[in-house]
Design a protein around this motif. Structure first.
Motif, short mmCIF file in Angstrom:
data_model
loop_
_atom_site.label_atom_id
_atom_site.label_comp_id
_atom_site.label_asym_id
_atom_site.label_seq_id
_atom_site.Cartn_x
_atom_site.Cartn_y
_atom_site.Cartn_z
N LEU A 90 4.59 15.76 23.89
CA LEU A 90 3.19 15.73 24.31
C LEU A 90 2.26 15.99 23.13
CD1 LEU A 90 3.49 17.72 27.65
CD2 LEU A 90 3.29 15.25 27.37
N LYS A 91 1.13 15.29 23.15
CA LYS A 91 0.15 15.43 22.07
C LYS A 91 -0.73 16.66 22.26
CE LYS A 91 1.65 11.60 20.36
NZ LYS A 91 2.61 11.65 19.22
N ARG A 92 -0.79 17.17 23.48
CA ARG A 92 -1.55 18.40 23.76
C ARG A 92 -0.85 19.17 24.86
NH1 ARG A 92 -4.82 18.20 28.40
NH2 ARG A 92 -5.12 16.12 29.32
N LYS A 93 -1.24 20.43 25.02
CA LYS A 93 -0.63 21.25 26.06
C LYS A 93 -1.01 20.72 27.43
CE LYS A 93 -1.93 25.61 26.77
NZ LYS A 93 -2.05 27.09 26.54
N PRO A 94 -0.03 20.55 28.32
CA PRO A 94 -0.37 20.04 29.66
C PRO A 94 -1.22 21.02 30.45
CG PRO A 94 1.93 20.71 29.56
CD PRO A 94 1.40 20.79 28.16
N ASP A 95 -1.96 20.48 31.39
CA ASP A 95 -2.78 21.31 32.27
C ASP A 95 -1.95 21.94 33.37
OD1 ASP A 95 -5.53 20.63 31.20
OD2 ASP A 95 -4.76 18.62 31.65
N LEU A 96 -0.78 21.37 33.62
CA LEU A 96 0.08 21.86 34.70
C LEU A 96 1.50 21.39 34.46
CD1 LEU A 96 0.15 23.17 37.62
CD2 LEU A 96 -0.02 20.83 38.49
N CYS A 97 2.47 22.21 34.85
CA CYS A 97 3.87 21.81 34.89
C CYS A 97 4.36 21.97 36.32
CB CYS A 97 4.72 22.65 33.95
SG CYS A 97 6.50 22.31 34.06
N VAL A 98 4.97 20.92 36.87
CA VAL A 98 5.60 21.01 38.18
C VAL A 98 7.08 20.69 38.03
CG1 VAL A 98 3.53 20.54 39.53
CG2 VAL A 98 4.90 18.63 38.72
N SER A 99 7.89 21.43 38.76
CA SER A 99 9.34 21.31 38.64
C SER A 99 9.94 21.06 40.03
CB SER A 99 9.91 22.59 38.03
OG SER A 99 11.31 22.48 37.82
#
Length: 266
Positions: A90-99
């Motif tokens: 990823l080029k930037r930190k994600p706004d959310l992670c779902v698993s």
């Protein structure tokens, strides 16, 4: 000006081809820009394991159904997938992670064994709001359609409200039709455990081996637990923290008669 869509990282532990993650991707594509990084083979029960003695391989997968998201398969564990996504893909930190959506329960004590939840916890340690989703159906042919409504509701609430630092959500969904699910309950983790047994066998050359079996035992009678919610037809939402310090025990430990440090007496 159009509002920028959130960047959502999708992970699982059942492997990139599992039906559960396909259902989760479908929902996330309606909410934000999606990047999928998932194990190339099933990694259930891996907990927070990471790969340190082998090389990690990550391959881009061509999305053929017309969806706009990116997909990558990773040779490592669910936690490896989060680490490599955040640090390399990823080029930037994600706004959310779902698993997820996991095939089977991750309620109660199961949270500590779960690769699904460990991926969410790992994202949380990077300061990323994270949710682990599980359906109480272990079948490869599980019906994830009833889950989608609640996955979307909870995801949108997290994006709108955020999560407290150090907290991720453990969401479990009962195996019911959408009309049978009664709603969402915020709950605590039930005080339950596994009573393990080992099925001992002998192979043709005389060597003993074991299969882990067991029975899930819930003696917690509280009506505020995830197990109660699920048994009574609710989606359970448990806030989970990854600070494992037993803060309530510090005062007692400080009252113990520890010997002085001899180096300090010199």
């Amino acid at each position: 000006m159009a509002k920028k869509r959130p960047l959502i990282l999708v992970i699982n532990d059942d492997g990139i081809n599992a039906p559960g993650i396909r259902a989760l991707i479908q929902v996330m594509n309606t909410i934000g820009d999606v990047c999928v990084v998932a194990p190339d083979s099933p990694q259930s029960g891996m907990g927070h394991a990471i790969t340190i003695n082998d090389a990690l391989y990550c391959n881009s997968i061509k999305v053929t159904n017309g969806d706009p998201h990116q997909e990558f398969s990773c040779s490592g564990t669910p936690v490896d997938c989060v680490k490599i996504a955040v640090n390399e893909i990823l080029k930037r930190k994600p706004d959310l992670c779902v698993s997820g959506i996991n095939h089977g329960s991750n309620s109660s004590i199961n949270v500590i064994y779960s690769g699904t939840m460990s991926a969410a916890v790992e994202a949380g340690t990077h300061g990323i709001p994270a949710i682990g989703f599980s359906l109480l159906d272990y079948s490869q042919d599980a019906d994830f359609e009833p889950s989608k409504k609640y996955v979307k509701i909870i995801t949108e609430e997290v994006l709108k409200n955020g999560l407290q630092t150090g907290v991720v959500l453990n969401v479990n969904i009962p195996k019911l039709s959408e009309s049978e699910i009664k709603g969402i309950k915020v709950a605590r983790q039930a005080d339950a455990h596994w009573e393990e047994k080992f099925d001992k066998r002998t192979n043709p050359v005389g060597r003993d081996y074991y299969w882990l079996t067991g029975e899930f035992v819930n003696k917690d009678k509280g009506e505020d637990t995830d197990e109660w919610a699920l048994y009574n037809g609710f989606v359970s939402v448990v806030p989970v923290q990854f600070d494992l310090t037993a803060h309530h025990a510090i005062k007692e430990l400080n009252s113990w008669d520890f010997p002085p440090n001899p180096q300090r007496e010199k």
